[in-house]
Scaffold this motif. Sequence first.
Motif, PDB file in Angstrom:
ATOM      1  N   PRO A  75      10.140 -65.797 -45.110  1.00 35.86           N
ATOM      2  CA  PRO A  75       9.839 -64.744 -44.141  1.00 35.86           C
ATOM      3  C   PRO A  75       9.473 -63.439 -44.824  1.00 35.86           C
ATOM      4  CG  PRO A  75      12.191 -65.177 -44.212  1.00 35.86           C
ATOM      5  CD  PRO A  75      11.534 -66.261 -45.010  1.00 35.86           C
ATOM      6  N   ASN A  76       8.476 -62.776 -44.286  1.00 39.27           N
ATOM      7  CA  ASN A  76       7.982 -61.543 -44.860  1.00 39.27           C
ATOM      8  C   ASN A  76       8.363 -60.356 -43.981  1.00 39.27           C
ATOM      9  OD1 ASN A  76       6.562 -59.564 -46.157  1.00 39.27           O
ATOM     10  ND2 ASN A  76       4.555 -60.357 -45.677  1.00 39.27           N
ATOM     11  N   ALA A  77       7.735 -60.237 -42.818  1.00 40.55           N
ATOM     12  CA  ALA A  77       8.010 -59.109 -41.942  1.00 40.55           C
ATOM     13  C   ALA A  77       7.564 -59.431 -40.529  1.00 40.55           C
ATOM     14  CB  ALA A  77       7.289 -57.861 -42.444  1.00 40.55           C
ATOM     15  N   ASN A  78       8.204 -58.801 -39.554  1.00 37.66           N
ATOM     16  CA  ASN A  78       7.721 -58.802 -38.180  1.00 37.66           C
ATOM     17  C   ASN A  78       6.828 -57.585 -37.986  1.00 37.66           C
ATOM     18  OD1 ASN A  78       9.045 -61.134 -37.353  1.00 37.66           O
ATOM     19  ND2 ASN A  78      10.883 -60.020 -36.721  1.00 37.66           N
ATOM     20  N   ILE A  79       5.774 -57.751 -37.181  1.00 37.15           N
ATOM     21  CA  ILE A  79       4.825 -56.670 -36.943  1.00 37.15           C
ATOM     22  C   ILE A  79       4.928 -56.231 -35.489  1.00 37.15           C
ATOM     23  CG2 ILE A  79       2.428 -55.909 -37.137  1.00 37.15           C
ATOM     24  CD1 ILE A  79       3.635 -56.826 -39.782  1.00 37.15           C
ATOM     25  N   TYR A  80       5.090 -54.927 -35.288  1.00 37.11           N
ATOM     26  CA  TYR A  80       5.230 -54.348 -33.952  1.00 37.11           C
ATOM     27  C   TYR A  80       4.216 -53.221 -33.744  1.00 37.11           C
ATOM     28  CZ  TYR A  80       9.884 -56.549 -33.960  1.00 37.11           C
ATOM     29  OH  TYR A  80      10.920 -57.444 -34.026  1.00 37.11           O
ATOM     30  N   VAL A  81       4.036 -52.852 -32.477  1.00 34.80           N
ATOM     31  CA  VAL A  81       3.364 -51.599 -32.118  1.00 34.80           C
ATOM     32  C   VAL A  81       4.452 -50.610 -31.724  1.00 34.80           C
ATOM     33  CG1 VAL A  81       1.755 -50.450 -30.543  1.00 34.80           C
ATOM     34  CG2 VAL A  81       1.290 -52.785 -31.317  1.00 34.80           C
ATOM     35  N   CYS A  82       4.301 -49.363 -32.163  1.00 30.94           N
ATOM     36  CA  CYS A  82       5.222 -48.315 -31.730  1.00 30.94           C
ATOM     37  C   CYS A  82       4.420 -47.073 -31.369  1.00 30.94           C
ATOM     38  CB  CYS A  82       6.260 -48.003 -32.807  1.00 30.94           C
ATOM     39  SG  CYS A  82       5.583 -47.333 -34.335  1.00 30.94           S
ATOM     40  N   GLU A  83       5.059 -46.139 -30.686  1.00 31.49           N
ATOM     41  CA  GLU A  83       4.407 -44.900 -30.270  1.00 31.49           C
ATOM     42  C   GLU A  83       5.304 -43.716 -30.585  1.00 31.49           C
ATOM     43  OE1 GLU A  83       3.318 -45.019 -26.177  1.00 31.49           O
ATOM     44  OE2 GLU A  83       2.076 -46.820 -26.371  1.00 31.49           O
ATOM     45  N   ASP A  84       4.662 -42.581 -30.907  1.00 33.51           N
ATOM     46  CA  ASP A  84       5.441 -41.363 -31.105  1.00 33.51           C
ATOM     47  C   ASP A  84       5.564 -40.591 -29.787  1.00 33.51           C
ATOM     48  OD1 ASP A  84       3.021 -40.051 -30.686  1.00 33.51           O
ATOM     49  OD2 ASP A  84       2.761 -39.460 -32.780  1.00 33.51           O
ATOM     50  N   GLU A  85       6.083 -39.371 -29.855  1.00 34.04           N
ATOM     51  CA  GLU A  85       6.327 -38.586 -28.642  1.00 34.04           C
ATOM     52  C   GLU A  85       5.044 -38.217 -27.909  1.00 34.04           C
ATOM     53  OE1 GLU A  85       7.433 -37.907 -31.703  1.00 34.04           O
ATOM     54  OE2 GLU A  85       9.516 -37.207 -31.699  1.00 34.04           O
ATOM     55  N   LYS A  86       3.902 -38.251 -28.616  1.00 36.42           N
ATOM     56  CA  LYS A  86       2.611 -37.934 -28.006  1.00 36.42           C
ATOM     57  C   LYS A  86       1.860 -39.189 -27.570  1.00 36.42           C
ATOM     58  CE  LYS A  86       2.029 -33.697 -30.719  1.00 36.42           C
ATOM     59  NZ  LYS A  86       1.170 -32.980 -31.699  1.00 36.42           N
ATOM     60  N   ASN A  87       2.554 -40.327 -27.577  1.00 38.06           N
ATOM     61  CA  ASN A  87       1.988 -41.623 -27.190  1.00 38.06           C
ATOM     62  C   ASN A  87       0.867 -42.092 -28.112  1.00 38.06           C
ATOM     63  OD1 ASN A  87       2.551 -40.339 -24.015  1.00 38.06           O
ATOM     64  ND2 ASN A  87       3.638 -42.147 -24.753  1.00 38.06           N
ATOM     65  N   ILE A  88       0.885 -41.609 -29.351  1.00 39.97           N
ATOM     66  CA  ILE A  88      -0.042 -42.114 -30.371  1.00 39.97           C
ATOM     67  C   ILE A  88       0.533 -43.408 -30.925  1.00 39.97           C
ATOM     68  CG2 ILE A  88      -1.110 -41.655 -32.613  1.00 39.97           C
ATOM     69  CD1 ILE A  88      -0.942 -38.664 -31.922  1.00 39.97           C
ATOM     70  N   LYS A  89      -0.310 -44.428 -30.999  1.00 33.85           N
ATOM     71  CA  LYS A  89       0.137 -45.741 -31.442  1.00 33.85           C
ATOM     72  C   LYS A  89       0.108 -45.868 -32.964  1.00 33.85           C
ATOM     73  CE  LYS A  89      -1.214 -48.429 -27.362  1.00 33.85           C
ATOM     74  NZ  LYS A  89      -2.024 -49.583 -26.889  1.00 33.85           N
ATOM     75  N   TYR A  90       1.058 -46.668 -33.465  1.00 34.93           N
ATOM     76  CA  TYR A  90       1.143 -47.004 -34.884  1.00 34.93           C
ATOM     77  C   TYR A  90       1.528 -48.476 -35.006  1.00 34.93           C
ATOM     78  CZ  TYR A  90       1.591 -41.926 -35.311  1.00 34.93           C
ATOM     79  OH  TYR A  90       1.392 -40.580 -35.211  1.00 34.93           O
ATOM     80  N   ILE A  91       1.286 -49.023 -36.187  1.00 31.67           N
ATOM     81  CA  ILE A  91       1.819 -50.334 -36.529  1.00 31.67           C
ATOM     82  C   ILE A  91       3.142 -50.144 -37.263  1.00 31.67           C
ATOM     83  CG2 ILE A  91       1.503 -52.372 -38.006  1.00 31.67           C
ATOM     84  CD1 ILE A  91      -0.169 -52.472 -35.498  1.00 31.67           C
ATOM     85  N   LEU A  92       4.131 -50.941 -36.889  1.00 34.55           N
ATOM     86  CA  LEU A  92       5.436 -50.923 -37.549  1.00 34.55           C
ATOM     87  C   LEU A  92       5.627 -52.282 -38.215  1.00 34.55           C
ATOM     88  CD1 LEU A  92       8.757 -49.617 -36.038  1.00 34.55           C
ATOM     89  CD2 LEU A  92       8.673 -51.780 -37.266  1.00 34.55           C
ATOM     90  N   LYS A  93       5.792 -52.275 -39.508  1.00 35.03           N
ATOM     91  CA  LYS A  93       6.028 -53.498 -40.266  1.00 35.03           C
ATOM     92  C   LYS A  93       7.490 -53.499 -40.693  1.00 35.03           C
ATOM     93  CE  LYS A  93       3.858 -56.256 -43.926  1.00 35.03           C
ATOM     94  NZ  LYS A  93       2.749 -56.298 -44.928  1.00 35.03           N
ATOM     95  N   HIS A  94       8.243 -54.443 -40.153  1.00 37.55           N
ATOM     96  CA  HIS A  94       9.699 -54.464 -40.317  1.00 37.55           C
ATOM     97  C   HIS A  94      10.101 -55.574 -41.283  1.00 37.55           C
ATOM     98  CE1 HIS A  94      13.883 -55.377 -38.495  1.00 37.55           C
ATOM     99  NE2 HIS A  94      13.979 -54.359 -39.330  1.00 37.55           N
TER     100      HIS A  94
END
Length: 239
Positions: free
Chosen positions: A27-46
């Motif tokens: 196993p390497n990582a799970n990949i998610y979408v996340c957003e900051d307080e301004k609703n700007i999207k980012y990729i989160l690699k966990h």
Amino acid sequence: MIGENIRGNSKTYVVTERLLKSQGDRPNANIYVCEDEKNIKYILKHFYSKTPVSFIGYSKHNHYGRRRDGSHRVFNEIQKKNTQYPFLLKHIERIKHKNKWLIILEYIEGSTLSYFIQKNHPIDFNKVNDAIEQFGLELKNWHSSEFAHGDPHLDNVMISYKNDGSYSIKLIDYGQLHHPDFHYCKKVNCYKDKNKRINEDLKNTNSKLGNGFLNGLTDLEKKLDIPDKLTSIFKKAYY
């Protein structure tokens, strides 16, 4: 993890969606979408299972490690290059959350190049032509700047529409990224043969990693029964 708040250096991210669950026996990582307080999207690699490591000495000729981009040294090296080379995926920050490491990356809206080609062939081959041409130019830009991706397959290429109707190509997943300035590229002398890493990006015989972007196009040609049609477009743009 969906719904969790992740506290970063200067903002808080809310995890909204899971894109990819790590599979297999390594196993390497799970990949998610996340957003900051301004609703700007980012990729989160966990990196949920093991701590990221910069260097695993399986070979004196390479610097393997399935979680390298989450390590302190490699993440910082890539982030430092972000301002100088806009074609690189932006690496925003590295965070320790509940005793596990994760990284926040630029979000790309679109699909993988492999999916895009298969979806649009043969319905609209002009779209396929334009996308592959843009990919050839993008990879040429990478290689002329002495970057090699290191894990070259078409699912590590993202394509999205720009506002002017053209395509944007981004290479993603930098766990095996090479550049002459990087510490471990120097350690294992990656660029002793200047073209070695670049050639591996095109045609790679290493079974641990992607088999090469050019090989990937050849495989799709066989699958779609269109010999030389994809590779000829790529070569015209790249060479």
